[in-house]
Write an enzyme that holds these catalytic residues in place. Structure first.
Site, PDB file in Angstrom:
ATOM      1  N   ASP A  44       0.836  -1.205   0.000  1.00 21.68           N
ATOM      2  CA  ASP A  44       0.000   0.000   0.000  1.00 21.68           C
ATOM      3  C   ASP A  44       0.872   1.258   0.000  1.00 21.68           C
ATOM      4  OD1 ASP A  44       0.912  -0.124   2.591  1.00 21.68           O
ATOM      5  OD2 ASP A  44      -1.038   0.123   3.544  1.00 21.68           O
ATOM      6  N   ASP A  83      -1.196  -6.342  -0.350  1.00 24.20           N
ATOM      7  CA  ASP A  83      -1.334  -5.658   0.946  1.00 24.20           C
ATOM      8  C   ASP A  83      -2.804  -5.320   1.198  1.00 24.20           C
ATOM      9  OD1 ASP A  83       0.222  -4.884   3.057  1.00 24.20           O
ATOM     10  OD2 ASP A  83       1.073  -3.113   2.075  1.00 24.20           O
ATOM     11  N   LYS A 113      -0.953  -9.471   3.067  1.00 25.75           N
ATOM     12  CA  LYS A 113      -0.201  -8.950   4.213  1.00 25.75           C
ATOM     13  C   LYS A 113      -1.088  -7.995   4.977  1.00 25.75           C
ATOM     14  CE  LYS A 113       3.261  -5.758   3.847  1.00 25.75           C
ATOM     15  NZ  LYS A 113       2.680  -4.664   4.654  1.00 25.75           N
ATOM     16  N   GLU A 115      -1.112  -5.451   8.743  1.00 24.63           N
ATOM     17  CA  GLU A 115      -0.288  -4.861   9.797  1.00 24.63           C
ATOM     18  C   GLU A 115      -0.881  -5.113  11.176  1.00 24.63           C
ATOM     19  OE1 GLU A 115       0.332  -0.693   8.983  1.00 24.63           O
ATOM     20  OE2 GLU A 115       1.111  -1.099   6.969  1.00 24.63           O
ATOM     21  N   GLU A 182       9.398  -4.039  10.444  1.00 21.53           N
ATOM     22  CA  GLU A 182       9.756  -2.722   9.898  1.00 21.53           C
ATOM     23  C   GLU A 182      10.183  -1.771  11.021  1.00 21.53           C
ATOM     24  OE1 GLU A 182       6.967  -0.856   7.192  1.00 21.53           O
ATOM     25  OE2 GLU A 182       8.137   0.992   7.146  1.00 21.53           O
TER      26      GLU A 182
HETATM   27  O1  KIV Z   1       3.539  -1.135   1.586  1.00 25.56           O
HETATM   28  C1  KIV Z   1       4.734  -1.482   1.626  1.00 25.56           C
HETATM   29  O2  KIV Z   1       5.524  -1.200   0.725  1.00 25.56           O
HETATM   30  C2  KIV Z   1       5.172  -2.217   2.781  1.00 25.56           C
HETATM   31  C3  KIV Z   1       6.645  -2.474   2.925  1.00 25.56           C
HETATM   32  C4  KIV Z   1       7.286  -1.243   3.404  1.00 25.56           C
HETATM   33  C5  KIV Z   1       6.924  -3.643   3.790  1.00 25.56           C
HETATM   34  O3  KIV Z   1       4.383  -2.580   3.609  1.00 25.56           O
END
Ligand code: KIV
Length: 286
Positions: A44, A83, A113, A115, A182
């Site tokens: 994202d 994401d 993914k 968070e 991160e």
């Molecule tokens: O959105 C993204 O690019 C990320 C990376 C920084 C891991 O989540």
């Protein structure tokens, strides 16, 4: 067949470091796959480096699907992680499952993914149970920038470090196949990496993680608004591209572009008929 989560897990066991990078479109996906990348993350972060927002907060499911589809069309061997954007999984577990499913079913990603640690573990477990592989993301979680009070390194006090280790365990216990760390001190990332059986993939988390991820635009020197301390520039494409565009403008003004070789010509008889001048073609060729 694209790289599977079993193959990614096996890389940690064999001690082979995992290379992951973001990509957001067909052309960059083709480039990174041809270079031999293990995993492409359609992150994202596209909200900032492609769409020009000042954070990832405004990114929508539709934005993510649009870009994931392009990356899937540009690759056929690489594992694609989609994401989940802000507020696509936080409100309820069933919304999390439904939106994770969309990234696979409509987008064509192989995993998703999201968070967060302990507080999203239930949703993660539900997504995994639905047959959707999950990559976790803990430490500096950019979607929570307003809560964190900025893009700050996480886990710096004993209390915060213990919480981060607990978050990592919660993500592993929820069934995630890997986790992004991160903005974490490298010694803490090392402890987490040693304590987990799933691979850790670091960004701003030092060299001891099982893999590394970088944002394509940072690595290529394409995004000049801000370069994070952890980013290494492998190219300076922004300056190269600006130079190329300036050269093009100059060539247009000087009429040195396009050349004869870059142009198309009419057949002499068509030209003669069009102009009514039987000799024009012969003259223009002289
Ligand atoms: O959105 C993204 O690019 C990320 C990376 C920084 C891991 O989540």
């Amino acid at each position: 067949m694209r790289t599977t989560i079993r193959e990614i897990a096996a890389m940690k066991r064999r001690g082979k470091r995992i290379a992951m990078i973001t990509a957001y479109d067909y052309t960059s996906a083709r480039i990174v796959e041809a270079a031999g990348m293990d995993i492409i993350l359609v992150g994202d972060s596209l909200g900032q480096v492609v769409l020009g927002y000042d954070s990832t907060v405004p990114v929508t499911m539709e934005d993510m699907l649009h870009h994931i589809k392009a990356v899937v069309r540009g690759s056929d061997k690489t594992h694609i992680v989609g994401d989940l954007p802000f507020m696509s999984y936080q409100a309820s577990e069933s919304e999390a499952v439904r939106n994770a499913g969309r990234l696979l079913k409509e987008g064509g990603a192989q995993s998703v993914k999201l968070e967060g640690g302990k507080h999203v573990a239930k949703s993660m477990r539900r997504i995994v149970r639905a047959g959707i592989p999950v990559m976790g993301h803990i430490g500096l979680t950019p979607q929570a920038v307003n809560q964190l009070g900025g893009y700050r390194i996480q886990g710096k006090t004993t209390k915060a470090a213990v919480e981060l280790i607990e978050d990592a365990k919660a993500v592993e216990d929820a069934g995630a196949y890997s986790v992004v760390l991160e903005g974490v001190p490298s010694q803490l990332a090392r402890i987490v990496t040693q304590r987990l059986t799933i691979p850790t993939i670091g960004i701003g988390a030092g060299v001891h993680c099982d893999g590394q991820v970088q944002v394509f635009h940072d690595m290529m020197g394409l995004y000049s608004d801000f370069t994070p301390k952890h980013a290494r520039k492998y190219a300076n494409l922004s300056a190269d591209m600006r130079g190329a565009v300036a050269d093009y403008i100059q060539d247009v003004r000087a009429q040195s572009f396009p050349s004869e070789d870059e142009s198309f010509t009419l057949a002499p008889n068509v030209l003669a008929e069009l102009t009514g001048d039987a000799n024009i073609a012969a003259r223009s060729e002289r």
